[in-house]
Design an enzyme around this catalytic site. Sequence first.
Site, PDB file in Angstrom:
ATOM      1  N   LYS A 145       0.727  -1.086   0.263  1.00 29.62           N
ATOM      2  CA  LYS A 145       0.128   0.240  -0.422  1.00 29.62           C
ATOM      3  C   LYS A 145       1.217   0.556  -0.104  1.00 29.62           C
ATOM      4  CE  LYS A 145      -3.284  -2.794   2.098  1.00 29.62           C
ATOM      5  NZ  LYS A 145      -4.641  -2.610   3.705  1.00 29.62           N
ATOM      6  N   GLN A 165      -4.989  -0.968   9.841  1.00 28.52           N
ATOM      7  CA  GLN A 165      -4.970  -2.832   9.464  1.00 28.52           C
ATOM      8  C   GLN A 165      -5.085  -3.289   9.630  1.00 28.52           C
ATOM      9  OE1 GLN A 165      -3.728  -3.000   5.300  1.00 28.52           O
ATOM     10  NE2 GLN A 165      -3.577  -5.266   6.070  1.00 28.52           N
ATOM     11  N   ASP A 189     -10.965   3.285   4.175  1.00 32.04           N
ATOM     12  CA  ASP A 189     -11.491   1.650   3.834  1.00 32.04           C
ATOM     13  C   ASP A 189     -12.470   1.516   3.298  1.00 32.04           C
ATOM     14  OD1 ASP A 189      -9.225  -0.803   3.614  1.00 32.04           O
ATOM     15  OD2 ASP A 189      -8.685   0.129   5.635  1.00 32.04           O
TER      16      ASP A 189
HETATM   17  N1  GUN Z   1      -6.695  -6.980   6.328  1.00 36.56           N
HETATM   18  C1  GUN Z   1      -7.042  -7.678   5.680  1.00 36.56           C
HETATM   19  N2  GUN Z   1      -7.085  -6.911   4.176  1.00 36.56           N
HETATM   20  C2  GUN Z   1      -7.735  -5.712   4.589  1.00 36.56           C
HETATM   21  C3  GUN Z   1      -7.615  -4.309   4.409  1.00 36.56           C
HETATM   22  O1  GUN Z   1      -8.740  -4.110   3.067  1.00 36.56           O
HETATM   23  N3  GUN Z   1      -7.792  -3.043   4.466  1.00 36.56           N
HETATM   24  C4  GUN Z   1      -8.118  -3.334   6.331  1.00 36.56           C
HETATM   25  N4  GUN Z   1      -6.944  -2.162   6.369  1.00 36.56           N
HETATM   26  N5  GUN Z   1      -6.882  -4.531   6.364  1.00 36.56           N
HETATM   27  C5  GUN Z   1      -7.163  -5.462   5.846  1.00 36.56           C
END
Ligand code: GUN
Length: 280
Positions: A53, A97, A120
């Site tokens: 990311k 996350q 998100d």
């Molecule tokens: N953990 C697994 N996929 C995601 C996601 O799309 N966003 C976040 N914040 N955590 C994750």
Amino acid sequence: MNARLIDGKKHAASLRAQLAAQVDALAARGIHPGLAVIIVGDHPASRAYVRNKLAACAETGVRSTKIELAEQVTQRALLDEIAALNHNPAVHGILVQLPLPAHIDAQAVLEAIAPSKDVDGFHASSAGALLQGRPGFVPCTPAGVMYLLAQEGIALAGQHAVVLGRSNVVGKPLALLLLQNDATVTICHSRTKDLATEARRADILIAAVGRAGLVRAEMVKPGACVIDVGINRNAAGQLVGDVDFDAVCQVAGSITPVPGGVGPMTVAMLVANTLRAAQA
Ligand code: GUN
């Protein structure tokens, strides 16, 4: 192989290039899109996702901050970090996350993020807006799947879409997006009676369960579009999806690989959401 390969890596690279141009245009007006990513503890997969990311932010010109907190961090301290980011005008998007350690109430943490910075799309107000078809942030993986379907010219209106999995992160929001695009949608889950029969009715089959080998060739209607959202490690330690790729390729009309399918799109959509947050 009969199925056409849906190259998520290619689509994501092309989207990132478009987003980079938009970030440049915004920067020329003095607005620099900024994303803050909070990661708690030392989950190896989470570390890899966060690395991807932040790399996408760097590539597109989005300013990013990584906030690393110890596994033992208190919920109060985490909420205080989020409150500070909510008030920081240089931060347009906030991502925590997941998963979080068991002593932290993940939903309470997600609800603490200002909805205007919820890139998100996990806040209840974002989920509610999606349910009602109002504007709001759409979770990145479902948004990425919809982008791939659109780019590949996969018709949805009147088509039967079957979603395997009912998570808040993928299954439920993706089902709503498919419905908004006039598909007839079935959601299947661990208590579905005859998964194979349900799956075989799909014109568009989405696998988002997290179990390697779940979707076998006999579960796929000839010519169907198969989107594999799963990320698993097989016995040999390789990254695989939920779909038995080699066998399903012989039956499906089009298919996403793992890796190189949905994953890169998720990351590109995070950049897109951050840009949108900065434009608001
Ligand atoms: N953990 C697994 N996929 C995601 C996601 O799309 N966003 C976040 N914040 N955590 C994750």
